[in-house]
Design an enzyme around this catalytic site. Structure first.
Site, PDB file in Angstrom:
ATOM      1  N   ASP A   7       0.845  -1.202   0.000  1.00  0.00           N
ATOM      2  CA  ASP A   7       0.000   0.000   0.000  1.00  0.00           C
ATOM      3  C   ASP A   7       0.870   1.239   0.000  1.00  0.00           C
ATOM      4  OD1 ASP A   7      -3.291   0.313   0.813  1.00  0.00           O
ATOM      5  OD2 ASP A   7      -2.049   2.124   0.698  1.00  0.00           O
ATOM      6  N   VAL A  10       1.976   0.954  -7.054  1.00  0.00           N
ATOM      7  CA  VAL A  10       1.827  -0.091  -8.071  1.00  0.00           C
ATOM      8  C   VAL A  10       2.123   0.420  -9.482  1.00  0.00           C
ATOM      9  CG1 VAL A  10       0.264  -1.649  -6.845  1.00  0.00           C
ATOM     10  CG2 VAL A  10      -0.683   0.332  -8.069  1.00  0.00           C
ATOM     11  N   TYR A  54     -12.424   6.397 -14.343  1.00  0.00           N
ATOM     12  CA  TYR A  54     -12.498   5.171 -13.528  1.00  0.00           C
ATOM     13  C   TYR A  54     -13.178   4.037 -14.315  1.00  0.00           C
ATOM     14  CZ  TYR A  54     -13.745   2.579  -9.207  1.00  0.00           C
ATOM     15  OH  TYR A  54     -13.906   1.642  -8.219  1.00  0.00           O
ATOM     16  N   GLY A  55     -14.271   4.366 -14.995  1.00  0.00           N
ATOM     17  CA  GLY A  55     -15.003   3.352 -15.763  1.00  0.00           C
ATOM     18  C   GLY A  55     -14.154   2.787 -16.892  1.00  0.00           C
ATOM     19  N   ARG A 104     -13.402   4.015   2.611  1.00  0.00           N
ATOM     20  CA  ARG A 104     -13.244   5.480   2.501  1.00  0.00           C
ATOM     21  C   ARG A 104     -13.613   5.980   1.106  1.00  0.00           C
ATOM     22  NH1 ARG A 104      -6.757   6.681   2.043  1.00  0.00           N
ATOM     23  NH2 ARG A 104      -6.576   5.742  -0.017  1.00  0.00           N
ATOM     24  N   LYS A 129     -11.614   0.484 -15.322  1.00  0.00           N
ATOM     25  CA  LYS A 129     -12.183  -0.721 -14.712  1.00  0.00           C
ATOM     26  C   LYS A 129     -12.659  -1.727 -15.755  1.00  0.00           C
ATOM     27  CE  LYS A 129     -11.715  -0.272 -10.247  1.00  0.00           C
ATOM     28  NZ  LYS A 129     -10.585  -1.015  -9.632  1.00  0.00           N
TER      29      LYS A 129
HETATM   30  P1  NAD Z   1      -9.647   2.157  -0.310  1.00  0.00           P
HETATM   31  O1  NAD Z   1      -9.329   3.568  -0.667  1.00  0.00           O
HETATM   32  O2  NAD Z   1      -9.924   1.839   1.116  1.00  0.00           O
HETATM   33  O3  NAD Z   1      -8.482   1.188  -0.785  1.00  0.00           O
HETATM   34  C1  NAD Z   1      -7.623   1.452  -1.859  1.00  0.00           C
HETATM   35  C2  NAD Z   1      -6.204   1.301  -1.364  1.00  0.00           C
HETATM   36  O4  NAD Z   1      -5.305   1.418  -2.465  1.00  0.00           O
HETATM   37  C3  NAD Z   1      -5.822   2.392  -0.365  1.00  0.00           C
HETATM   38  O5  NAD Z   1      -5.375   1.804   0.842  1.00  0.00           O
HETATM   39  C4  NAD Z   1      -4.741   3.176  -1.078  1.00  0.00           C
HETATM   40  O6  NAD Z   1      -3.734   3.692  -0.216  1.00  0.00           O
HETATM   41  C5  NAD Z   1      -4.184   2.132  -2.026  1.00  0.00           C
HETATM   42  N1  NAD Z   1      -3.515   2.744  -3.177  1.00  0.00           N
HETATM   43  C6  NAD Z   1      -3.954   3.775  -3.927  1.00  0.00           C
HETATM   44  N2  NAD Z   1      -3.065   4.042  -4.897  1.00  0.00           N
HETATM   45  C7  NAD Z   1      -2.058   3.157  -4.764  1.00  0.00           C
HETATM   46  C8  NAD Z   1      -0.867   2.925  -5.478  1.00  0.00           C
HETATM   47  N3  NAD Z   1      -0.533   3.680  -6.530  1.00  0.00           N
HETATM   48  N4  NAD Z   1      -0.048   1.930  -5.083  1.00  0.00           N
HETATM   49  C9  NAD Z   1      -0.376   1.153  -4.015  1.00  0.00           C
HETATM   50  N5  NAD Z   1      -1.492   1.338  -3.286  1.00  0.00           N
HETATM   51  C10 NAD Z   1      -2.330   2.320  -3.662  1.00  0.00           C
HETATM   52  O7  NAD Z   1     -10.886   1.730  -1.212  1.00  0.00           O
HETATM   53  P2  NAD Z   1     -11.572   0.312  -1.473  1.00  0.00           P
HETATM   54  O8  NAD Z   1     -12.997   0.596  -1.619  1.00  0.00           O
HETATM   55  O9  NAD Z   1     -11.120  -0.708  -0.505  1.00  0.00           O
HETATM   56  O10 NAD Z   1     -11.016  -0.025  -2.929  1.00  0.00           O
HETATM   57  C11 NAD Z   1     -10.332  -1.218  -3.258  1.00  0.00           C
HETATM   58  C12 NAD Z   1     -10.569  -1.526  -4.721  1.00  0.00           C
HETATM   59  O11 NAD Z   1     -11.944  -1.861  -4.920  1.00  0.00           O
HETATM   60  C13 NAD Z   1     -10.281  -0.368  -5.663  1.00  0.00           C
HETATM   61  O12 NAD Z   1      -9.683  -0.867  -6.846  1.00  0.00           O
HETATM   62  C14 NAD Z   1     -11.659   0.168  -5.976  1.00  0.00           C
HETATM   63  O13 NAD Z   1     -11.699   0.857  -7.200  1.00  0.00           O
HETATM   64  C15 NAD Z   1     -12.446  -1.107  -6.000  1.00  0.00           C
HETATM   65  N6  NAD Z   1     -13.885  -0.922  -5.845  1.00  0.00           N
HETATM   66  C16 NAD Z   1     -14.410  -0.541  -4.659  1.00  0.00           C
HETATM   67  C17 NAD Z   1     -15.779  -0.399  -4.553  1.00  0.00           C
HETATM   68  C18 NAD Z   1     -16.432  -0.032  -3.269  1.00  0.00           C
HETATM   69  O14 NAD Z   1     -17.678  -0.013  -3.216  1.00  0.00           O
HETATM   70  N7  NAD Z   1     -15.673   0.248  -2.209  1.00  0.00           N
HETATM   71  C19 NAD Z   1     -16.597  -0.615  -5.668  1.00  0.00           C
HETATM   72  C20 NAD Z   1     -16.035  -1.016  -6.859  1.00  0.00           C
HETATM   73  C21 NAD Z   1     -14.670  -1.182  -6.936  1.00  0.00           C
END
Ligand code: NAD
Length: 305
Positions: free
Chosen positions: A39, A75, A166-167, A201, A170
């Site tokens: 992370d 990443v 984002y879309g 968050r 994804k």
């Molecule tokens: P989150 O913000 O809690 O988690 C994302 C994590 O990625 C964070 O801890 C952040 O520090 C880390 N991050 C961001 N950029 C980074 C980088 N360049 N290198 C390494 N780490 C990095 O949010 P989440 O909801 O847990 O999201 C996780 C995944 O699920 C994401 O890909 C998000 O797009 C996807 N997603 C979430 C939801 C939802 O409803 N929460 C819906 C669809 C997709």
């Protein structure tokens, strides 16, 4: 049902310092995997960062009696990603599972969106999933074993106002999965996608409190465990929210052969529109060749050839 275990396996989970990634990392560790908690530790829009978030989750895993190391690389950073792979190999000697989960948001209407916000979001989600997988690819091929998960979104599959960047990223991941599952098949490398909805968050400001309570991120993780287990499917999009699961698929209608030469006019296509768009004939193809084959069959049926 036999217990799903990951003893002796090593998993990298990106963006695992919080939210969904943390839940995946903890559950993999509970089920016996060595875990690399990656992370960057930045804010939801991708700014700032340090390795504290990853280190905290490593401490949680160690407190459960599990084995884990932290990695604070972005990443998107080639050198940082390579270091993560090298450190994983030095510590655990294999890489069996990668859950590409890291992500950020830069929501704006397309009218207001700068290309820097578009490119950064595509870079983190799409390239940030591809780079760790590419860096581990030869290792997985050599091992004849790999389980990959990319994280897509309903925005990619169906769209959402203010999330063109984002879309695009994804759904790009679903395209990546569809091809890599074919390249990985002979090496026992499988790739699936999870399409989650969870209170993290990322979503806390857009959902009411009661909904957030029902959408615990740990309710998505049991589905993800099924995407990385030994007998996982490949090429599947598993949607998951609040303890409910479904399969998402790209499908298309059987269609219609309209004609060629002088018979093929815009009006002739319009005349067959109902048949072209008849959704009772929907099919899913396992690969691009199936799509082309469908057209060949339509022509054969229509021309008797
Ligand atoms: P989150 O913000 O809690 O988690 C994302 C994590 O990625 C964070 O801890 C952040 O520090 C880390 N991050 C961001 N950029 C980074 C980088 N360049 N290198 C390494 N780490 C990095 O949010 P989440 O909801 O847990 O999201 C996780 C995944 O699920 C994401 O890909 C998000 O797009 C996807 N997603 C979430 C939801 C939802 O409803 N929460 C819906 C669809 C997709």
């Amino acid at each position: 049902m036999s217990e799903i275990r990951f003893d002796g396996k090593t998993a990298i989970v990106t963006g695992a310092g919080g939210g969904l990634g943390r839940c995946h990392a903890l559950e993999l560790a509970r089920r016996g995997a060595n875990v690399v908690v990656n992370d960057l530790g930045g804010s939801v829009d991708g700014s700032g960062g340090n390795s504290e978030a990853a280190e905290k989750v490593v401490e949680e895993i160690k407190a459960l009696g599990g084995k884990a190391i932290a990695n604070g690389s972005s990443v998107t950073d080639d050198k940082g990603v390579q270091k993560m792979i090298d450190d994983t190999m030095n510590e655990f000697g294999r890489i069996d599972i990668i859950i590409a989960n890291a992500g950020i948001l830069r929501d704006k209407s397309f009218t207001k969106m700068g290309m820097d916000d578009f490119e950064l979001v595509v870079d983190v989600h799409l390239m940030g999933s591809v780079k760790p997988i590419k860096a581990a690819w030869e290792i997985m091929k050599e091992q004849q074993y790999g389980r990959l998960v990319v994280t897509t979104s309903s925005t990619g599959l169906y769209g959402n106002f203010g999330q063109t960047n984002y879309g695009a990223a994804k759904l790009g991941l679903v395209g990546f999965m569809n091809s890599i599952k074919q390249e990985g098949a002979k090496y026992n490398i499988k790739c699936n996608a999870v399409c989650p909805v969870a209170a993290t968050r990322m979503t806390e400001s857009i959902m009411p409190p009661a909904m957030l309570e029902a959408l615990k991120p740990e309710y998505v993780t049991p589905g993800v465990m099924n995407l990385v287990k030994e007998d996982a499917p490949t090429g599947m999009v598993l949607s998951a929210a609040a303890g409910a699961f479904s399969m998402s698929q790209i499908r298309e209608t059987k269609g219609a052969f309209v004609g060629t030469g002088d018979a093929l006019t815009a009006e002739a296509v319009a005349a067959k529109w109902d048949q072209i768009t008849d959704d009772s004939t929907m099919t899913h193809f396992e690969q691009g060749g199936g799509h082309t084959g469908n057209f060949i069959n339509l022509i054969k049926e229509a021309t008797g050839g």
